[in-house]
Design a protein around this motif. Structure first.
Motif, PDB file in Angstrom:
ATOM      1  N   GLU A 144       0.957  -1.194  -0.036  1.00 36.12           N
ATOM      2  CA  GLU A 144      -0.069   0.002  -0.104  1.00 36.12           C
ATOM      3  C   GLU A 144       0.779   1.273   0.045  1.00 36.12           C
ATOM      4  OE1 GLU A 144      -2.949   0.507  -0.155  1.00 36.12           O
ATOM      5  OE2 GLU A 144      -4.044  -1.302  -0.361  1.00 36.12           O
ATOM      6  N   GLY A 145       2.173   1.073  -0.142  1.00 39.35           N
ATOM      7  CA  GLY A 145       3.096   2.222  -0.298  1.00 39.35           C
ATOM      8  C   GLY A 145       3.480   2.635   1.039  1.00 39.35           C
ATOM      9  N   PHE A 146       3.523   2.007   2.141  1.00 37.10           N
ATOM     10  CA  PHE A 146       4.109   2.479   3.387  1.00 37.10           C
ATOM     11  C   PHE A 146       5.561   2.146   3.577  1.00 37.10           C
ATOM     12  CE2 PHE A 146      -0.254   3.293   4.401  1.00 37.10           C
ATOM     13  CZ  PHE A 146      -0.112   3.962   5.390  1.00 37.10           C
ATOM     14  N   SER A 147       6.319   2.788   4.042  1.00 39.82           N
ATOM     15  CA  SER A 147       7.767   2.439   4.625  1.00 39.82           C
ATOM     16  C   SER A 147       7.681   2.078   6.108  1.00 39.82           C
ATOM     17  CB  SER A 147       8.594   3.497   4.371  1.00 39.82           C
ATOM     18  OG  SER A 147       8.208   4.672   5.233  1.00 39.82           O
ATOM     19  N   ASP A 276      -5.488  -5.051  27.066  1.00 41.02           N
ATOM     20  CA  ASP A 276      -6.292  -5.035  28.224  1.00 41.02           C
ATOM     21  C   ASP A 276      -6.592  -3.593  28.897  1.00 41.02           C
ATOM     22  OD1 ASP A 276      -6.789  -7.786  28.189  1.00 41.02           O
ATOM     23  OD2 ASP A 276      -5.114  -8.220  29.763  1.00 41.02           O
ATOM     24  N   ASN A 277      -5.485  -2.704  28.585  1.00 43.18           N
ATOM     25  CA  ASN A 277      -5.521  -1.373  29.055  1.00 43.18           C
ATOM     26  C   ASN A 277      -5.972  -0.517  28.164  1.00 43.18           C
ATOM     27  OD1 ASN A 277      -4.452  -1.401  31.940  1.00 43.18           O
ATOM     28  ND2 ASN A 277      -3.312  -2.874  30.920  1.00 43.18           N
ATOM     29  N   LYS A 278      -6.438  -0.916  26.886  1.00 46.03           N
ATOM     30  CA  LYS A 278      -7.043   0.053  25.912  1.00 46.03           C
ATOM     31  C   LYS A 278      -6.101   1.027  25.349  1.00 46.03           C
ATOM     32  CE  LYS A 278     -11.434  -0.687  27.305  1.00 46.03           C
ATOM     33  NZ  LYS A 278     -11.913  -1.981  26.790  1.00 46.03           N
ATOM     34  N   ILE A 279      -4.722   0.806  25.394  1.00 49.74           N
ATOM     35  CA  ILE A 279      -3.640   1.533  25.071  1.00 49.74           C
ATOM     36  C   ILE A 279      -3.568   1.513  23.537  1.00 49.74           C
ATOM     37  CG2 ILE A 279      -1.067   1.791  24.806  1.00 49.74           C
ATOM     38  CD1 ILE A 279      -1.067   0.819  27.994  1.00 49.74           C
ATOM     39  N   GLY A 280      -3.858   0.345  22.896  1.00 48.51           N
ATOM     40  CA  GLY A 280      -3.898   0.149  21.235  1.00 48.51           C
ATOM     41  C   GLY A 280      -5.065  -0.496  20.837  1.00 48.51           C
ATOM     42  N   GLN A 281      -5.136  -0.776  19.519  1.00 46.36           N
ATOM     43  CA  GLN A 281      -6.033  -1.537  19.140  1.00 46.36           C
ATOM     44  C   GLN A 281      -5.606  -2.987  18.551  1.00 46.36           C
ATOM     45  OE1 GLN A 281      -8.526   0.842  16.132  1.00 46.36           O
ATOM     46  NE2 GLN A 281      -7.132   2.523  16.739  1.00 46.36           N
ATOM     47  N   GLU A 282      -6.329  -3.722  18.290  1.00 45.39           N
ATOM     48  CA  GLU A 282      -5.843  -5.361  18.069  1.00 45.39           C
ATOM     49  C   GLU A 282      -6.050  -5.327  16.495  1.00 45.39           C
ATOM     50  OE1 GLU A 282      -8.400  -8.337  19.127  1.00 45.39           O
ATOM     51  OE2 GLU A 282     -10.101  -7.514  18.421  1.00 45.39           O
ATOM     52  N   ILE A 283      -4.858  -6.061  16.191  1.00 44.10           N
ATOM     53  CA  ILE A 283      -4.879  -6.573  14.851  1.00 44.10           C
ATOM     54  C   ILE A 283      -5.471  -8.290  14.941  1.00 44.10           C
ATOM     55  CG2 ILE A 283      -3.481  -7.442  12.828  1.00 44.10           C
ATOM     56  CD1 ILE A 283      -1.562  -4.956  13.768  1.00 44.10           C
ATOM     57  N   LYS A 284      -6.606  -8.625  14.352  1.00 38.58           N
ATOM     58  CA  LYS A 284      -6.928  -9.980  14.536  1.00 38.58           C
ATOM     59  C   LYS A 284      -6.304 -11.046  13.926  1.00 38.58           C
ATOM     60  CE  LYS A 284     -11.531  -7.477  15.279  1.00 38.58           C
ATOM     61  NZ  LYS A 284     -12.988  -7.602  14.801  1.00 38.58           N
ATOM     62  N   SER A 285      -5.937 -10.553  12.910  1.00 35.15           N
ATOM     63  CA  SER A 285      -5.136 -11.763  11.989  1.00 35.15           C
ATOM     64  C   SER A 285      -4.099 -11.408  11.302  1.00 35.15           C
ATOM     65  CB  SER A 285      -6.173 -12.723  11.360  1.00 35.15           C
ATOM     66  OG  SER A 285      -6.749 -11.735   9.993  1.00 35.15           O
ATOM     67  N   GLY A 286      -3.478 -12.225  10.359  1.00 37.52           N
ATOM     68  CA  GLY A 286      -2.219 -11.793   9.624  1.00 37.52           C
ATOM     69  C   GLY A 286      -2.827 -11.154   8.362  1.00 37.52           C
ATOM     70  N   THR A 287      -3.974 -11.125   8.066  1.00 38.66           N
ATOM     71  CA  THR A 287      -4.615 -10.488   6.735  1.00 38.66           C
ATOM     72  C   THR A 287      -5.470  -9.403   7.399  1.00 38.66           C
ATOM     73  OG1 THR A 287      -6.502 -11.863   6.663  1.00 38.66           O
ATOM     74  CG2 THR A 287      -4.513 -12.393   5.460  1.00 38.66           C
ATOM     75  N   ASP A 288      -5.469  -8.870   8.689  1.00 40.87           N
ATOM     76  CA  ASP A 288      -6.198  -7.717   9.140  1.00 40.87           C
ATOM     77  C   ASP A 288      -5.095  -6.466   9.083  1.00 40.87           C
ATOM     78  OD1 ASP A 288      -8.127  -6.037  10.341  1.00 40.87           O
ATOM     79  OD2 ASP A 288      -7.369  -6.720  12.433  1.00 40.87           O
ATOM     80  N   TYR A 289      -4.979  -6.260   8.101  1.00 39.64           N
ATOM     81  CA  TYR A 289      -4.136  -4.800   7.642  1.00 39.64           C
ATOM     82  C   TYR A 289      -4.546  -3.595   7.541  1.00 39.64           C
ATOM     83  CZ  TYR A 289      -4.867  -4.767   2.709  1.00 39.64           C
ATOM     84  OH  TYR A 289      -5.782  -4.889   1.641  1.00 39.64           O
ATOM     85  N   GLU A 290      -6.000  -3.643   7.204  1.00 38.83           N
ATOM     86  CA  GLU A 290      -6.433  -2.330   6.868  1.00 38.83           C
ATOM     87  C   GLU A 290      -6.727  -1.034   7.913  1.00 38.83           C
ATOM     88  OE1 GLU A 290      -8.090  -5.080   6.526  1.00 38.83           O
ATOM     89  OE2 GLU A 290      -8.735  -5.734   4.414  1.00 38.83           O
ATOM     90  N   ASN A 291      -7.102  -1.607   9.289  1.00 36.33           N
ATOM     91  CA  ASN A 291      -7.350  -0.438  10.320  1.00 36.33           C
ATOM     92  C   ASN A 291      -6.034   0.268  10.470  1.00 36.33           C
ATOM     93  OD1 ASN A 291      -9.939  -1.035  10.419  1.00 36.33           O
ATOM     94  ND2 ASN A 291      -9.503  -2.480  12.048  1.00 36.33           N
ATOM     95  N   VAL A 292      -4.948  -0.402  10.473  1.00 31.39           N
ATOM     96  CA  VAL A 292      -3.520   0.414  10.570  1.00 31.39           C
ATOM     97  C   VAL A 292      -3.480   1.424   9.633  1.00 31.39           C
ATOM     98  CG1 VAL A 292      -1.110   0.131  10.678  1.00 31.39           C
ATOM     99  CG2 VAL A 292      -2.433  -1.582  11.889  1.00 31.39           C
ATOM    100  N   ILE A 293      -3.577   1.266   8.569  1.00 28.87           N
ATOM    101  CA  ILE A 293      -3.615   2.128   7.218  1.00 28.87           C
ATOM    102  C   ILE A 293      -4.650   3.421   7.420  1.00 28.87           C
ATOM    103  CG2 ILE A 293      -4.049   2.609   4.811  1.00 28.87           C
ATOM    104  CD1 ILE A 293      -2.784  -0.266   4.371  1.00 28.87           C
ATOM    105  N   LEU A 294      -5.816   2.910   7.810  1.00 25.20           N
ATOM    106  CA  LEU A 294      -7.027   3.863   8.059  1.00 25.20           C
ATOM    107  C   LEU A 294      -6.484   4.906   9.114  1.00 25.20           C
ATOM    108  CD1 LEU A 294      -9.994   1.687   7.575  1.00 25.20           C
ATOM    109  CD2 LEU A 294      -9.243   3.170   5.815  1.00 25.20           C
ATOM    110  N   ILE A 300      -7.536   2.739   1.580  1.00 22.88           N
ATOM    111  CA  ILE A 300      -6.837   1.512   1.031  1.00 22.88           C
ATOM    112  C   ILE A 300      -6.819   1.717  -0.381  1.00 22.88           C
ATOM    113  CG2 ILE A 300      -7.111  -0.883   0.796  1.00 22.88           C
ATOM    114  CD1 ILE A 300      -6.313  -0.134   3.702  1.00 22.88           C
ATOM    115  N   GLU A 301      -5.762   1.531  -1.272  1.00 21.59           N
ATOM    116  CA  GLU A 301      -5.651   1.762  -2.684  1.00 21.59           C
ATOM    117  C   GLU A 301      -5.509   0.414  -3.567  1.00 21.59           C
ATOM    118  OE1 GLU A 301      -2.585   4.669  -3.017  1.00 21.59           O
ATOM    119  OE2 GLU A 301      -3.654   6.184  -2.212  1.00 21.59           O
TER     120      GLU A 301
END
Length: 385
Positions: A144-147, A276-294, A300-301
């Protein structure tokens, strides 16, 4: 002008003072500071507290000499110097609190193609969980063009840089010492690969600066600062990676981590703590990449990558990372293949294994696991951290 700012740093001037000089004073004022003229302090009362820095002319001259030597070595080794607010200073770093007044970098300009960036952090001793997280997710982000930004340490850092390069991506390695050396030395070849693939080596420390513990801690804030999102791939709750998470929180940088399950082993306890402390969001699986980009503020391009292709890139990354030929020999022996002259180059070995998988229906997952088990258990004569 770099000469005077480096000299001021050598004299012990605080970073906040250097930033003030860059943003509020012209070049003539800065050069006049180094002349034997006390009038400048009388006409600029706020500078009287710093007059002591310039009273010992022997120290001042030594600082200027040291600055000249640093710039000479920089020129020899093609190391660039970037002052805050100048055109080649990393724009992403301008967002953090008290950004370094001086940045040194080698390779590509850190503003050239690195705006879309993800920080990948974690343990120096990854398990298969960490290997999987890195080698599934990073190729999709690079697509997706990320470094990728990381610290060139062993473990997660090293794997992250390699996974990015395997997908023909660009990566920045942030050092906790001068750019005249690579630490650990075992990553020297990887540092060269980063440069040859259009990446960047970056540090806030001049050449000659040695790696020390506190510098690694400070380095972490730059890894996070250069990125739009921080991802903890695998880490313990009590670890240096959690300091990076703290930096990300202070800088309002979105934080993500792979889901480690409800009762993870100690190696992933930091991920459980983050969720558990709601510091960050979960990545549910190895193909769950979209939310990080958003969360980074982008759309998503590209179409989703096929899992079969991701696995092939995973295998390629493991081959690139296995610099010791004994690792290759052990893996081939375990899966029943001979070590030939074709195995001495990355492309040859990659094709050799893919042909074997296609002809025999041998599971690529099994070969990947064999690689990981061998890499984790392999003990070179000298282990660096």
């Amino acid at each position: 002008m770099e000469r005077y700012f480096i000299a001021l740093q050598e004299l012990g001037a605080k970073n906040e003072l250097l930033l003030k000089l860059i943003t509020e004073y012209d070049s003539s004022f800065i050069s006049n500071l180094f002349e034997e003229n006390s009038d400048i302090f009388l006409s600029n009362i706020e500078w009287l507290p710093y007059k002591f820095l310039f009273e010992d002319r022997k120290k001042v001259n030594a600082a200027l000499t040291k600055a000249d030597e640093i710039l000479r070595i920089n020129a020899e080794q093609e190391i660039h110097t970037a002052l805050y607010y100048t055109i080649n200073y990393p724009k992403n770093l301008m967002r953090i609190d008290n950004p370094p007044a001086i940045i040194y970098y080698k390779g590509a300009n850190p503003n050239d193609g690195f705006d879309k960036a993800i920080a990948s952090i974690g343990t120096r001793n990854p398990t298969q969980f960490g290997f999987n997280s890195i080698n599934y997710l990073i190729p999709q982000w690079v697509n997706e063009g990320f470094s990728i930004i990381s610290g060139l340490a062993l473990g997660v850092d090293r794997l992250s840089h390699i996974a990015c390069l395997a997908e023909d991506g660009k990566t920045i390695a942030v050092f906790a010492h001068g750019l005249d050396k690579v630490y650990p030395a075992s990553n020297k070849k990887l540092a060269e690969q980063i440069l040859s693939c259009g990446g960047t080596l970056l540090s806030e420390y001049p050449v000659g600066t040695e790696p020390t513990k506190f510098r690694f801690v400070r380095r972490n804030r730059l890894i996070v600062g250069l990125a739009k999102v921080t991802v903890a791939m695998e880490c313990e709750e009590k670890s240096g990676s959690m300091r990076s998470i703290n930096f990300a929180q202070k800088q309002n940088c979105p934080i993500f981590c792979p889901q480690p399950g409800n009762n993870p082993p100690e190696a992933q306890s930091g991920l459980r703590y983050i969720l558990d402390n709601k510091i960050g969001q979960e990545i549910k699986s190895g193909t769950d990449y979209e939310n990080v980009i958003l969360s980074a503020g982008y759309k998503i391009e590209k179409p989703k990558m096929k899992v079969s292709y991701i696995k092939e890139q995973y295998l390629r990354a493991l081959i690139i990372g296995a610099e010791n030929e004994n690792i290759i020999k052990i893996v081939l022996q375990k899966i029943g293949l001979e070590y030939t002259s074709d195995c001495t180059c990355i492309i040859g070995l990659n094709n050799y294994l893919l042909d074997y998988i296609q002809k025999t229906n041998y599971s690529i997952d099994a070969i990947i696991k064999t690689f990981i088990d061998t890499i984790i258990s392999f003990n070179p004569t000298k282990k660096e951290s």
